[in-house]
Write a protein that holds these residues in place. Sequence first.
Motif, PDB file in Angstrom:
ATOM      1  N   GLY A 117       0.821  -1.196   0.000  1.00 16.29           N
ATOM      2  CA  GLY A 117       0.000   0.000   0.000  1.00 16.29           C
ATOM      3  C   GLY A 117       0.862   1.255   0.000  1.00 16.29           C
ATOM      4  O   GLY A 117       0.523   2.262  -0.636  1.00 16.29           O
ATOM      5  N   THR A 118       1.971   1.187   0.710  1.00 17.65           N
ATOM      6  CA  THR A 118       2.895   2.330   0.751  1.00 17.65           C
ATOM      7  C   THR A 118       3.313   2.739  -0.659  1.00 17.65           C
ATOM      8  O   THR A 118       3.281   3.911  -1.025  1.00 17.65           O
ATOM      9  CB  THR A 118       4.139   1.962   1.595  1.00 17.65           C
ATOM     10  OG1 THR A 118       3.727   1.805   2.952  1.00 17.65           O
ATOM     11  CG2 THR A 118       5.220   3.018   1.506  1.00 17.65           C
ATOM     12  N   TYR A 144      -2.960   7.837   8.495  1.00 17.34           N
ATOM     13  CA  TYR A 144      -1.842   7.041   7.993  1.00 17.34           C
ATOM     14  C   TYR A 144      -2.029   6.697   6.527  1.00 17.34           C
ATOM     15  O   TYR A 144      -3.096   6.233   6.124  1.00 17.34           O
ATOM     16  CB  TYR A 144      -1.727   5.756   8.816  1.00 17.34           C
ATOM     17  CG  TYR A 144      -0.518   4.917   8.469  1.00 17.34           C
ATOM     18  CD1 TYR A 144       0.759   5.374   8.731  1.00 17.34           C
ATOM     19  CD2 TYR A 144      -0.667   3.661   7.882  1.00 17.34           C
ATOM     20  CE1 TYR A 144       1.877   4.606   8.414  1.00 17.34           C
ATOM     21  CE2 TYR A 144       0.439   2.875   7.576  1.00 17.34           C
ATOM     22  CZ  TYR A 144       1.709   3.350   7.843  1.00 17.34           C
ATOM     23  OH  TYR A 144       2.802   2.596   7.534  1.00 17.34           O
ATOM     24  N   HIS A 145      -0.972   6.920   5.728  1.00 18.88           N
ATOM     25  CA  HIS A 145      -1.027   6.545   4.316  1.00 18.88           C
ATOM     26  C   HIS A 145       0.210   5.754   3.928  1.00 18.88           C
ATOM     27  O   HIS A 145       0.647   5.810   2.780  1.00 18.88           O
ATOM     28  CB  HIS A 145      -1.156   7.796   3.445  1.00 18.88           C
ATOM     29  CG  HIS A 145      -2.407   8.570   3.692  1.00 18.88           C
ATOM     30  ND1 HIS A 145      -3.657   8.111   3.318  1.00 18.88           N
ATOM     31  CD2 HIS A 145      -2.628   9.756   4.322  1.00 18.88           C
ATOM     32  CE1 HIS A 145      -4.579   8.988   3.678  1.00 18.88           C
ATOM     33  NE2 HIS A 145      -3.983   9.992   4.299  1.00 18.88           N
ATOM     34  N   HIS A 187      -8.389   5.298   9.777  1.00 20.87           N
ATOM     35  CA  HIS A 187      -8.296   4.263  10.808  1.00 20.87           C
ATOM     36  C   HIS A 187      -7.398   4.654  11.966  1.00 20.87           C
ATOM     37  O   HIS A 187      -7.657   4.263  13.105  1.00 20.87           O
ATOM     38  CB  HIS A 187      -7.848   2.934  10.214  1.00 20.87           C
ATOM     39  CG  HIS A 187      -6.403   2.902   9.835  1.00 20.87           C
ATOM     40  ND1 HIS A 187      -5.439   2.404  10.668  1.00 20.87           N
ATOM     41  CD2 HIS A 187      -5.774   3.324   8.724  1.00 20.87           C
ATOM     42  CE1 HIS A 187      -4.272   2.531  10.059  1.00 20.87           C
ATOM     43  NE2 HIS A 187      -4.434   3.075   8.903  1.00 20.87           N
ATOM     44  N   ASP A 216      -7.703   7.019  -0.381  1.00 19.14           N
ATOM     45  CA  ASP A 216      -6.875   5.906   0.098  1.00 19.14           C
ATOM     46  C   ASP A 216      -7.782   4.872   0.764  1.00 19.14           C
ATOM     47  O   ASP A 216      -8.221   5.037   1.899  1.00 19.14           O
ATOM     48  CB  ASP A 216      -5.822   6.429   1.084  1.00 19.14           C
ATOM     49  CG  ASP A 216      -4.874   5.322   1.536  1.00 19.14           C
ATOM     50  OD1 ASP A 216      -5.150   4.138   1.233  1.00 19.14           O
ATOM     51  OD2 ASP A 216      -3.863   5.638   2.205  1.00 19.14           O
ATOM     52  N   LYS A 245      -3.983  -4.536   0.818  1.00 15.53           N
ATOM     53  CA  LYS A 245      -4.517  -5.502   1.797  1.00 15.53           C
ATOM     54  C   LYS A 245      -5.390  -6.597   1.169  1.00 15.53           C
ATOM     55  O   LYS A 245      -4.866  -7.529   0.614  1.00 15.53           O
ATOM     56  CB  LYS A 245      -5.247  -4.736   2.892  1.00 15.53           C
ATOM     57  CG  LYS A 245      -4.241  -3.763   3.595  1.00 15.53           C
ATOM     58  CD  LYS A 245      -4.591  -3.482   5.004  1.00 15.53           C
ATOM     59  CE  LYS A 245      -3.761  -2.380   5.605  1.00 15.53           C
ATOM     60  NZ  LYS A 245      -2.798  -2.807   6.561  1.00 15.53           N
TER      61      LYS A 245
HETATM   62  C1  LIG Z   1      -4.934   3.835   4.733  1.00 18.09           C
HETATM   63  C2  LIG Z   1      -3.602   3.158   4.527  1.00 18.09           C
HETATM   64  N1  LIG Z   1      -2.773   3.591   3.559  1.00 18.09           N
HETATM   65  C3  LIG Z   1      -1.589   3.002   3.342  1.00 18.09           C
HETATM   66  C4  LIG Z   1      -1.146   1.935   4.095  1.00 18.09           C
HETATM   67  C5  LIG Z   1       0.186   1.297   3.808  1.00 18.09           C
HETATM   68  O1  LIG Z   1       0.001  -0.008   3.296  1.00 18.09           O
HETATM   69  P1  LIG Z   1       1.185  -1.101   3.421  1.00 18.09           P
HETATM   70  O2  LIG Z   1       1.316  -1.427   4.876  1.00 18.09           O
HETATM   71  O3  LIG Z   1       0.704  -2.257   2.587  1.00 18.09           O
HETATM   72  O4  LIG Z   1       2.418  -0.481   2.867  1.00 18.09           O
HETATM   73  C6  LIG Z   1      -1.957   1.465   5.115  1.00 18.09           C
HETATM   74  C7  LIG Z   1      -1.507   0.360   5.972  1.00 18.09           C
HETATM   75  O5  LIG Z   1      -2.064   0.057   6.991  1.00 18.09           O
HETATM   76  C8  LIG Z   1      -3.216   2.091   5.342  1.00 18.09           C
HETATM   77  O6  LIG Z   1      -4.028   1.672   6.312  1.00 18.09           O
END
Ligand SMILES: Cc1ncc(COP(=O)(O)O)c(C=O)c1O
Length: 411
Positions: A117-118, A144-145, A187, A216, A245
């Motif tokens: 996701g990052t 958080y992103h 979240h 997101d 996810k």
């Molecule tokens: C809203 C949101 N964006 C981005 C991410 C980052 O995803 P990843 O952990 O797969 O890099 C998360 C992870 O929890 C998230 O909840």
Amino acid sequence: MPGSSESRSDALWARARAVMPGGNSRTTVFTSPRPTYAASASGFSVTDVDGQTRLDFVNNYTSLIHGHSHPRITEAVVRQLALGTALSFPTETEVRLAEVLVRRVESIEHLRFTNSGTEAVMMAVQAARAFTGRPRIARFEGCYHGAYVDHADEDLLLPFNDAEAVEREIGSHASELAAVIVDPLPHRPGFVDPAPGFLQLLREVTRSLGVLLISDEIISFRVDHGGAQRRFYPGYAADLTTLGKIIGGGFPVGAFGGRADVMAVFDPTRRAGPKVAHGGTFNANPVTMVAGYEAMAMLPPSEFDRLAALGQRARDGLADVLENRGISWQVAGKASLFKLHPHPRSVVDYRTSLPTPSEQAAMDRFCQAIFAEGMILTPELAGCMSTPMSEAEVDALIAAADRAFKAIGLA
Ligand SMILES: Cc1ncc(COP(=O)(O)O)c(C=O)c1O
């Protein structure tokens, strides 16, 4: 979580500390005084290395919507292992999963895959910058992103749910803003509900100023068959959406997509080549792609409804426990997601979500107590449903919460 001094988790953590800082490779999974090591997992259960089995409401931070080691996903992955795990060619597996996601999310015309996701957020931001020619990103405080955006100090920070501030700030920085990124059900502040009309206003303001809107939905995609944009917030169609996810069926994944004209910055068939190059050795690897395809295939709209009903049962049951015990906490969440806030104050954004030190201490004690009762929640007391679960598992959670509150003497 604490264990006896001879426990296998103790021994593993001692070895881990010799080779990793604090014995840790993923900040999220550290629990004080030391982590519990897992040995195996199946369906809704995780068994630790000392032989204790618990009910898993974390599901690898909401990503395992079908629980652990689902037989249909396992079979598809095993079949793919023999056909190649990572190739320097595209495969049909990525086309199939992309077709499913484009069909499901109305605002996604074209998408690309990443390994997390990052990375999906990083690339959506790159797309917005290349498309608009503007450098900055706006995001909401405390949301958080992923590991990259979280550390970008130059971002414009906005207060969630504050329509006036959002209109004013975006208006006065529009000429330098490529995009606003928003998690429609943030979240980290604890699944804060957007105020009525807030997301629609954000959509209108950004559209009128030529600022792209990135939704997101890396977690919130699990609230509906069409993602958070469809059922909960009609009229809020993003220019770009990030996913992750659940779309990987339990394997590392991310995806970002949206308007075809914006996503065209990655198009290698342009005469001058792509405006933005986007590599990634394991992007769209066929193992993740087949796992994700099977995960999506097992999620018709009716299954989202069933998960949402289980989530509602959990939220109602936990609220009853609090009321019966006279505990002034509150329950938040939507669809298959729930979270306990250790105070009764109204939560509208990051700042209002923050617990006091004594509330934080009560949360920590409750987390340990419910873990001892055989339930796995996040340290923030959030959790989610998985499809192997039924009302029996939800009722077990509620009964365990009741015992855990008693054990820590909250009421
Ligand atoms: C809203 C949101 N964006 C981005 C991410 C980052 O995803 P990843 O952990 O797969 O890099 C998360 C992870 O929890 C998230 O909840």
